[in-house]
Design a protein around this motif. Sequence first.
Motif, mmCIF file in Angstrom:
data_model
loop_
_atom_site.group_PDB
_atom_site.id
_atom_site.type_symbol
_atom_site.label_atom_id
_atom_site.label_comp_id
_atom_site.label_asym_id
_atom_site.label_seq_id
_atom_site.Cartn_x
_atom_site.Cartn_y
_atom_site.Cartn_z
ATOM 1 N N SER A 46 4.311 3.068 3.311
ATOM 2 C CA SER A 46 5.498 3.347 4.144
ATOM 3 C C SER A 46 6.127 2.023 4.548
ATOM 4 C CB SER A 46 5.085 4.026 5.451
ATOM 5 O OG SER A 46 4.621 5.297 5.259
ATOM 6 N N THR A 52 11.957 2.047 9.621
ATOM 7 C CA THR A 52 12.873 3.131 9.210
ATOM 8 C C THR A 52 13.816 3.483 10.369
ATOM 9 O OG1 THR A 52 11.050 3.970 7.883
ATOM 10 C CG2 THR A 52 12.950 5.428 8.136
ATOM 11 N N GLU A 134 10.630 0.581 2.773
ATOM 12 C CA GLU A 134 9.534 0.860 1.839
ATOM 13 C C GLU A 134 9.538 -0.170 0.702
ATOM 14 O OE1 GLU A 134 10.732 3.233 3.662
ATOM 15 O OE2 GLU A 134 8.954 4.382 4.228
ATOM 16 N N SER A 217 6.220 9.899 3.126
ATOM 17 C CA SER A 217 5.422 9.060 2.223
ATOM 18 C C SER A 217 4.092 9.736 1.868
ATOM 19 C CB SER A 217 5.126 7.704 2.861
ATOM 20 O OG SER A 217 6.337 7.012 3.039
HETATM 21 N N1 ASP Z 1 9.147 5.398 6.663
HETATM 22 C C1 ASP Z 1 9.518 6.781 6.527
HETATM 23 C C2 ASP Z 1 9.689 7.417 7.898
HETATM 24 O O1 ASP Z 1 9.445 6.774 8.901
HETATM 25 C C3 ASP Z 1 8.575 7.544 5.699
HETATM 26 C C4 ASP Z 1 7.136 7.518 6.144
HETATM 27 O O2 ASP Z 1 6.734 6.654 6.913
HETATM 28 O O3 ASP Z 1 6.381 8.376 5.734
HETATM 29 O O4 ASP Z 1 10.039 8.574 7.978
#
Ligand code: ASP
Length: 470
Positions: A46, A52, A134, A217
């Motif tokens: 991730s 994010t 990512e 992820s």
């Molecule tokens: N980075 C992305 C999110 O925060 C996906 C993940 O972490 O699974 O949604």
Amino acid sequence: MQSKPTRPLRVMKFGGTSVGDAERIERVARTIAEHARGAAVVVVVSAMGGVTEMLIRAAHAAARGEEGEWRDIGREFSERHRDVAERLLPDQDRAALLRWLSEQVKTFENLCSGFSLVREVTPRSMDSLSSLGEVLAATLLAAVLRSQGRPAEAVDATEIIVTDEQFGNASPRFEETDPKILARLRPLIEQGTLPVVTGFRGATPSGLCTTLGRGASDYTATILGAALDADEISIWTDVDGVMTADPHLVPGAKVIPEISYRETIELSFFGAKVLHPKAIQPAMKKGIPVWIKNTFHPSGPGTKIAASAVGQAGVRAITSVSKASLFTLGGNDSLSFPRLAAKVFSSLSIDDIPSLMVTQSSAENVLCFAVHDADAPRVRTRLEQAFELEMRHEYVESLETMAQVGIVAATGEQMKGTPGIAGRLFGALGRRGINVIAIAQGSSELSISFAVKSEDIPEAVRAIHEEFQL
Ligand code: ASP
């Protein structure tokens, strides 16, 4: 078709907190090295914790024309990744990586400038920006592994996960995805190179970047694991495993050593944060065990998710959704229940809104269902549009929304056919004076869910946890 490698194959996915800073990334590299002894490993990663979120904030700030704000975020974005490169990479590798990082920051700036110019961010362009974290995390982690003498290559999932065009919440097209995964990753695995794949993102058949939904992820990991026929998939996070209840609500909550796929799907649907709700399906189809492990406590036993699970019969875990709204529609005799229900659910299907529970009282022609609070305004509008005529002619006599409702679910595969569980559960609530607003249990008997006032959730969860001595 290439044959399966003889060494066991492990897919290991590391979440945002696991790769939150340089020290943590170093720890992750160590964990990977340990698991790569005698096994082939594919890593999914991730974005670094909080990245994010930052990228999404930057996109919205840019669309509002707040340049100072998105530039500040850009600086933080750049610094957090530079810091990792500076701390973990040896001199000879660092310069090239820092140059590459500057190009990524430039991409960030170009996208934000574009949003700012048109004062808009579309779901399509949001996906390109929100999943940039990512790309950086995978590239950094692969570089760190290489610097420790372990051949590794960052792989952008846009090359291998083909999705539909539902930007922000895309679904993979497995017929195209699986052969691409095999073609790209198998040669790396066979030559002993460790693929480090970006979680979260995919691409449409024409190559436009998509994302699989927030927190998805985990889903990337199980998609890869299933395509590669992995022997196991592990999800490395910041908790010890799947818990009997949210430890913030029940301090005595315990890790469940084994749990079934079906129970896990139920738990994640009803609010457990440990795994993305879609992630179980690919693993379940292939019967691949999924482990939930704690990056910060790697020697802990974790939770094994598999087809069947040994453990306590009856209720095994309690989850809750604290922010839900309950809709109640009452029709008169001129509107049959099937027609009332058909119209309600076709309204929900327009925006594909999930309902958390549904109950019917057909003698009174009353349908009651719960949705996440965030979906409630859209649901209300859709229902008012759909039933406009019926309300005008009073075929629908009431359309009520009750906010600040919570849904609690008690889950356990072996509740099936065990009499007395519902009695004990509701008895425990009654003794604590908790009023139950609505109840649902499907004939699969996998879970009993019920609605209470949001404020009653902690007490309700504790009461059931205690009653079933979890
Ligand atoms: N980075 C992305 C999110 O925060 C996906 C993940 O972490 O699974 O949604």
